[in-house]
Motif scaffolding. Structure first.
Motif, short mmCIF file in Angstrom:
data_model
loop_
_atom_site.label_atom_id
_atom_site.label_comp_id
_atom_site.label_asym_id
_atom_site.label_seq_id
_atom_site.Cartn_x
_atom_site.Cartn_y
_atom_site.Cartn_z
N ARG A 230 24.51 47.11 55.48
CA ARG A 230 25.62 46.68 56.31
C ARG A 230 26.90 47.29 55.79
O ARG A 230 26.99 47.70 54.65
N GLU A 231 27.89 47.34 56.65
CA GLU A 231 29.18 47.78 56.19
C GLU A 231 29.68 46.76 55.19
O GLU A 231 29.27 45.59 55.21
N ARG A 232 30.59 47.18 54.34
CA ARG A 232 31.14 46.21 53.40
C ARG A 232 32.60 46.49 53.11
O ARG A 232 33.06 47.64 53.20
N ILE A 233 33.29 45.43 52.79
CA ILE A 233 34.67 45.56 52.37
C ILE A 233 34.73 45.09 50.93
O ILE A 233 34.21 44.03 50.59
N GLU A 234 35.32 45.91 50.10
CA GLU A 234 35.44 45.57 48.68
C GLU A 234 36.79 44.93 48.41
O GLU A 234 37.81 45.44 48.87
N ILE A 235 36.77 43.85 47.65
CA ILE A 235 38.03 43.32 47.15
C ILE A 235 38.08 43.71 45.69
O ILE A 235 37.28 43.23 44.89
N VAL A 236 38.96 44.61 45.37
CA VAL A 236 39.04 45.10 44.00
C VAL A 236 40.22 44.44 43.29
O VAL A 236 41.37 44.71 43.60
N ILE A 237 39.89 43.57 42.35
CA ILE A 237 40.93 42.87 41.60
C ILE A 237 41.02 43.45 40.20
O ILE A 237 40.05 43.42 39.46
N VAL A 238 42.16 43.99 39.88
CA VAL A 238 42.36 44.50 38.53
C VAL A 238 43.06 43.41 37.73
O VAL A 238 44.19 43.03 38.06
N ASP A 239 42.39 42.88 36.75
CA ASP A 239 43.00 41.84 35.92
C ASP A 239 42.34 41.86 34.55
O ASP A 239 41.12 41.76 34.44
N PRO A 240 43.15 41.99 33.52
CA PRO A 240 42.59 42.07 32.16
C PRO A 240 41.93 40.76 31.75
O PRO A 240 41.09 40.75 30.85
N GLU B 53 32.40 42.27 49.28
CA GLU B 53 32.00 42.51 47.89
C GLU B 53 33.18 42.28 46.96
O GLU B 53 34.29 42.73 47.23
N LEU B 54 32.91 41.57 45.90
CA LEU B 54 33.96 41.25 44.96
C LEU B 54 33.82 42.10 43.71
O LEU B 54 32.76 42.14 43.09
N LYS B 55 34.91 42.78 43.36
CA LYS B 55 34.91 43.58 42.13
C LYS B 55 36.04 43.09 41.26
O LYS B 55 37.21 43.25 41.62
N LEU B 56 35.70 42.51 40.13
CA LEU B 56 36.72 42.03 39.21
C LEU B 56 36.66 42.91 37.98
O LEU B 56 35.66 42.91 37.26
N VAL B 57 37.70 43.70 37.75
CA VAL B 57 37.67 44.68 36.67
C VAL B 57 38.92 44.60 35.80
O VAL B 57 40.00 44.31 36.29
N PRO B 58 38.74 44.85 34.52
CA PRO B 58 39.90 44.79 33.61
C PRO B 58 40.83 45.99 33.79
O PRO B 58 42.02 45.91 33.51
N ALA B 59 40.28 47.11 34.25
CA ALA B 59 41.09 48.30 34.46
C ALA B 59 40.60 48.99 35.72
O ALA B 59 39.47 48.80 36.14
N PRO B 60 41.48 49.77 36.34
CA PRO B 60 41.10 50.43 37.59
C PRO B 60 39.83 51.25 37.43
O PRO B 60 39.77 52.13 36.57
N PRO B 61 38.81 50.98 38.23
CA PRO B 61 37.57 51.75 38.13
C PRO B 61 37.76 53.10 38.82
O PRO B 61 38.59 53.23 39.70
N SER B 62 37.00 54.08 38.39
CA SER B 62 37.10 55.38 39.04
C SER B 62 36.38 55.30 40.38
O SER B 62 35.54 54.44 40.61
#
Lengths: 320, 320
Positions: free
Chosen positions: B68-78, B108-117
């Motif tokens: 399916r199509e997906r929308i990512e929520i990319v949260i950058v937070d240390p 889709e939820l992406k919780l990352v400490p630093a911006p992913p490539s």
DNA sequence: CTGAAAGCGCTTACAG
DNA sequence: CTGAAAGCGCTTACAG
């Protein structure tokens, strides 16, 4: 003129090589001359070639790059604002995200008012929240699943030791010398009943009776309940609230009644969410993050036995 | 003995028909006798046949059911606990989930400490939170993106009218007769600066000076700052806090100093999260859910102009 | 209704 | 290094 998608064969033709060489040049580049590799890549770039994921997946047998494994968090909640209003869900996401760090697995969030039917191809795993037994059992037939809180028999679950938590709250109040204890319990759910159970059992063991009322985990109801409690027993020196949000209502009622916290009346909540910290509220910490994390770990490696019950912990803050 | 996946050919063989008939029997069932259909389906069930998604996708040309199509929520937070500690993120998820209801698009939820490539195949769309300009610009070259809060030039964004919110808070205090106003502002971020700006501008317009200190959006710092404010100006009759969590620290400092809220001192926070409601705290409501919802709508239909600035609203509760 | 055959777009032994 | 060929698992005109 045709606007069809550019395929490997196009790249190969333009670059003047076979599809095999083009493929090799693009993937890793082993077994092709540097010259061919350069040329093919240049052409692929220029033509905007994007490999067809399904075709590649079919040819290699591996899953396509685009289709990473995913774990679904399925939250059944009639309130569309649930994720805003209930800190529990955010904490679950925290735990799941942490447990998934380093695993190339997508975390998909599904917030639904009612249990969705089992659709399409099953995800790698699912974490079921507030899922009634029937649909939970249906899910269990398609892929790995684990529930937060007991669910259908046969569906593994993780849950906090609510009973133990209730016990800890009571013990804390008793050992700090409180003798006229009130309580605003929760609604008629397993989780709320367990907390109540543990609390009352401990109090009975200490030979104390509890002046109690029922709430529904909301501030407004707890506020009214606390007022009523004070009317019934003005000398109350402690109030236990079945969740932190309720505790906020209790605090307000006490403030308005001119009671000092914790000097006159101690207050202990339950959940240990950010709210308790922000309000300087003593609370029974429920390891929501850890629950979610161990749920994820169980999905990643079902060989691990599901942890079932996780211990709670008393966090003493300014309110007691 | 082989434990390989059962394929259409197996089903066909066992059912005694060709792969073509088996395929037809399984999909829709048109062009096959009822008898064959029944038999094939029975065999498929018994053998546990699961169609190979990639193969089907390749054959039909349509995207596979699973993708399916997906929308990512990319949260950058240390802070790995950010989703537990900051109500804002939960509210964003609420808004995104609501806007996605009825659209068969995965969240889709992406919780990352630093911006992913930028990796693999791009999602249908991305919502960028706390994404620095450089990586935001990189993302912008692959798929649709929208940021929450201003980001790189060229990347559309949605944001609350922080300045207007600061103005509203000040206006509320002034019109309710407060004259000795304190403030605990936020850290050195655009968002905090805008709130401060709006607040101070309005106060200056009213001919009032503000006794202020800086915080970092945490309770502990705000608590200390409020104590300091009281020391500098004991006759304070109002305090503005740049976020609800800070306001909680302010409330505690006031309580300990024996000031009654709102009688002696009015308190207004900023965010309008569940915390403000639970603590009966007046607050500038920031439409986080709406921001996320309009971000999603923009991704679903980029023809719609991005809304840019969303208005805030004063919610008066018991603290003012 | 039914089946043999071609084809979806790519990869990968296999020979050369 | 390079290419012809087979094959991944399924679908779908095409003939019968």
């Amino acid at each position: 003129m045709e606007d069809r998608r550019v395929k490997l064969a196009d790249v190969a033709r333009v670059a003047g090589v076979s599809r095999a060489s083009a493929s090799r040049a693009l993937n890793g580049g082993y077994g092709v001359s540097a010259e061919v590799r350069r040329r093919v890549r240049e052409v692929a770039d220029r033509l905007g070639f994007e490999p067809h994921g399904a075709a590649r997946a079919l040819a290699t047998g591996r899953a396509s790059a685009g289709s990473r494994e995913r774990i679904e968090i399925v939250i059944v909640d009639p309130d569309p604002q649930a994720l805003s209003a209930k800190p529990f869900y955010g904490r679950v996401l925290t735990g799941a995200a942490q447990a998934l760090a380093g695993h190339d697995v997508a975390l998909e969030l599904k917030l639904v008012p009612a249990p969705p039917s089992v659709d399409g191809d099953p995800p790698f795993g699912r974490i079921l929240i507030n899922m009634p037994p029937l649909p939970a059992a249906a899910y269990a037939r398609h892929g790995r699943n684990i529930a937060l809180g007991a669910s259908a028999p046969g569906v593994p679950f993780v849950a906090p030791d609510n009973r133990g938590g209730g016990h800890q709250a009571a013990a804390h109040l008793v050992t700090t010398g409180r003798r006229r204890v009130g309580a605003v319990f929760g609604p008629d759910t397993p989780c709320a009943r367990e907390r109540q159970d543990g609390f009352l059992r401990m109090m009975a063991g200490a030979g104390l009776t509890v002046v109690s009322a029922h709430g529904d985990f909301t501030r407004a109801t707890a506020y009214a309940a606390a007022k009523q409690l004070l009317a019934r027993e003005p000398r109350l020196d402690a109030i236990f609230a079945a969740c932190d949000v309720s505790a906020m209502g209790v605090l307000q009622a006490l403030r308005e009644a001119g009671r000092r916290v914790p000097d006159d009346v101690a207050v202990v909540g339950f959940d240990g969410s950010a709210l308790a910290d922000a309000a300087d509220l003593s609370s029974i910490f429920m390891p929501a993050e850890e629950e979610a994390a161990s749920a994820v770990q169980h999905l990643l490696d079902p060989a691990l036995p599901p942890p079932a019950r996780l211990p709670t912990a008393l966090t003493v803050r300014g309110s007691s």
